[in-house]
Design an enzyme around this catalytic site. Structure first.
Site, mmCIF file in Angstrom:
data_model
loop_
_atom_site.group_PDB
_atom_site.id
_atom_site.type_symbol
_atom_site.label_atom_id
_atom_site.label_comp_id
_atom_site.label_asym_id
_atom_site.label_seq_id
_atom_site.Cartn_x
_atom_site.Cartn_y
_atom_site.Cartn_z
ATOM 1 N N ASP A 1 0.865 -1.175 0.000
ATOM 2 C CA ASP A 1 0.000 0.000 0.000
ATOM 3 C C ASP A 1 0.904 1.229 0.000
ATOM 4 O O ASP A 1 1.648 1.438 0.956
ATOM 5 C CB ASP A 1 -0.905 -0.035 1.240
ATOM 6 N N ASN B 1 31.904 -32.506 25.150
ATOM 7 C CA ASN B 1 30.590 -31.902 24.918
ATOM 8 C C ASN B 1 30.491 -30.508 25.534
ATOM 9 O O ASN B 1 29.917 -29.593 24.948
ATOM 10 C CB ASN B 1 29.489 -32.797 25.502
ATOM 11 N N ASP C 1 30.576 -27.968 22.447
ATOM 12 C CA ASP C 1 29.174 -27.734 22.073
ATOM 13 C C ASP C 1 28.645 -26.395 22.569
ATOM 14 O O ASP C 1 27.816 -25.769 21.912
ATOM 15 C CB ASP C 1 28.272 -28.842 22.636
#
Length: 557
Positions: free
Chosen positions: A1, A384, A388
């Site tokens: 618009d 880990n 990680d």
């Protein structure tokens, strides 16, 4: 618009067409004694709030035109009370009012779209005289309207007639006829300076911008060309149609032609819903902007309804999925870029985490099946923790990759594991596991110590170090899914650099810092063993770069 999103929504009067002459607004000497001036301020819903004007930007611009000339507009409006009105609507594009004049007469004023107004005018104001309108008059007015519109000006026409009393039947059909045409006003709503670049960037990103406006078709086409929604010259690269032409198209015809239409002019609210649905039938994801109550159905129908935070009504905001705080089209493109960056970063983190953990699972699985000694639980937990956590978080805040706005849209069926991510996870995870097992096998067959116990301890330590380092090297690969890491910049993300450095220190420290050996069941490695570990870990970078090159080569074919 268009209005307010592509343009600034700050209208100003630029041209005045009066008595068959077109002049610049700065050269027009008009006062509230002139009929056109009276219509401009009386046929107007602008509200005075102290020194500010509130209302539709088109109407406030008409009032401001005379306020800027220090004329007593507010007093004039107060002295000429509005008695009745036939409100504006998007179908006829006109507004009429009845006002009491100082001489006791009642004037009916009309403003609106020149083509609609001309159909209701039978006379014309010529200086101080009123005479019948001729075909030559209509041709001149229509030609002037067209010329102004092609200059990207919004054109309003003004007319009036005197009446004895306010009629009881206030309808367009009953009252809007036999008007006296007075003149035209050409107004400009300047386009936002950043929009043309934003439209071009959206186009390069595979996003097609469609402009919808209530402006005249010529005005809409001129603005669309200036913004880059249409091309320039004889090949505009898209059709321009108006609401009446759209009504003539059947649904089947419109579905065939919708992809060729870039600009819609003189549209009604229901047209917007039809446009959205037609594009959705093409399988496209449609975002629709809007600010009015009448825009709510289209905002609700679109896949992404975008409301306006400044000019938007509460109804339009409630119907929207997101609201632009600044009502600016360029902000939509910025949001798309930010969204693509976030999506890509989630993909990077997922690819990194899943491939790294797949490598760990395969390493432990094969070691167990082969009857080898396996990594200690504390070693797996530590890997880990250090590989990680920090690298994965750092990948989540990577800056946008170069060329991210030149990629094709992902499509409706895309997910975080599409686009080759699952393939990458599988081959990278298998390679990490394979390299770790290969280092373990190499250390067993090429022991530094004669003792079997020490040889196995060294092999496990080298496997532990390799599994940790290969994941840290792999974090660099994950900075980009398909591009070379040497193109995106290895060290641009400072948080990523510190995260990897910290993770490497925490991993290597368990091996080289005295006192941690027994806790983590590791041995001190020699320089040659460290060389093997680092070389093996770096191989994931080499392999990933080769695979990415092949993927890019295949995708370009």
């Amino acid at each position: 618009d268009k209005t307010g999103t592509l343009t600034q929504n700050k209208m100003t009067v630029e041209k005045v067409f009066l008595n068959e002459k077109l002049t610049d607004s700065a050269d027009a000497t008009l006062s509230l004694k002139d009929k056109i001036a009276q219509i401009m301020v009386l046929n107007n819903d602008t509200k005075f709030q102290g020194n500010e004007l509130a209302g539709d930007p088109t109407e406030t611009a008409l009032v401001s035109f005379y306020l800027n000339q220090a004329q007593p507009v507010q007093q004039f409006i107060n002295d000429h009370k509005r008695l009745a009105e036939i409100p504006f609507d998007s179908e006829r594009k006109l507004m009429s009012t009845y006002n009491q004049m100082a001489d006791g007469n009642i004037i009916m004023t009309m403003k609106g779209a020149p083509d609609q107004l001309l159909e209701r005018a039978s006379q014309i104001q010529d200086g101080d005289q009123v005479r019948p309108m001729t075909d030559e008059d209509k041709q001149l007015i229509s030609r002037t309207n067209h010329d102004l519109a092609t200059q990207a000006l919004r054109v309003l026409g003004f007319a009036y007639r005197n009446v004895d009393q306010v009629p009881t039947e206030l309808t367009s059909a009953a009252q809007e006829h036999d008007m006296i045409f007075v003149g035209l006003i050409g107004m400009i709503d300047p386009e936002r300076p950043e929009v043309a670049q934003a439209v071009a960037e959206a186009k390069s990103a595979g996003i097609k911008s469609i402009m919808i406006t209530g402006d005249h078709q010529d005005t809409a086409q001129a603005i669309a060309k200036r913004l880059g929604i249409l091309g320039r010259g004889d090949n505009p690269g898209g059709k321009v149609i108006n609401g009446a032409q759209l009504d003539e198209l059947s649904d089947a015809q419109f579905d065939k032609e919708v992809t060729d239409i870039s600009v819609y002019a003189r549209v009604a609210p229901e047209h917007k819903v039809r446009i959205v649905k037609a594009w959705q039938k093409q399988g496209k994801v449609v975002a629709m902007t809007g600010d009015g109550v009448n825009d709510a159905p289209a905002l609700k129908t679109a896949d992404i309804g975008v409301g306006m935070g400044i000019t938007g009504t509460e109804v339009s905001k409630e119907a929207s999925d997101m609201v632009l705080a600044d009502d600016n089209f360029a902000t939509i493109v910025t949001a798309v870029k930010a969204g693509r960056k976030v999506f890509a970063n989630i993909q990077k983190s997922l690819q990194y985490l899943l491939s790294a953990n797949l490598g760990e699972v395969l390493t432990l699985f094969v070691m167990t099946m082969m009857g080898w000694q396996i990594l200690a639980p504390v070693q797996i937990l530590w890997i880990n923790l250090v590989t990680d956590t920090f690298p994965a978080i750092a990948l989540g805040v990577e800056p946008a990759e170069p060329g991210i706005m030149k990629r094709k849209p992902r499509g409706r069926t895309s997910n975080f594991l599409s686009g080759g991510i699952m393939t990458n996870i599988l081959y990278q995870g298998f390679f990490e596991g394979f390299i770790t097992l290969a280092v373990y096998a190499f250390a067993i067959t090429n022991p530094v110590h004669a003792s079997d116990a020490l040889a196995h301890a060294d092999a496990l330590t080298m496997a532990y170090a390799t599994l940790g380092l290969i994941q840290l090297f792999h974090a660099f690969n994950s900075k980009t899914i398909h591009e070379s890491i040497f193109r995106v910049g290895l060290f641009k993300n400072k948080f990523f650099n510190w995260a990897l450095l910290g993770s490497a220190i925490l991993l290597i420290g368990t091996i080289v810092i005295p006192g941690f050996n027994n806790m983590f069941h590791v041995t001190e490695l020699t320089a040659s063993q460290w060389l093997v570990v680092v070389f093996a870990g770096f191989m994931i970078v080499v392999v990933s770069e080769v695979v990415k090159y092949i993927q890019r080569h295949i995708s370009h074919k």
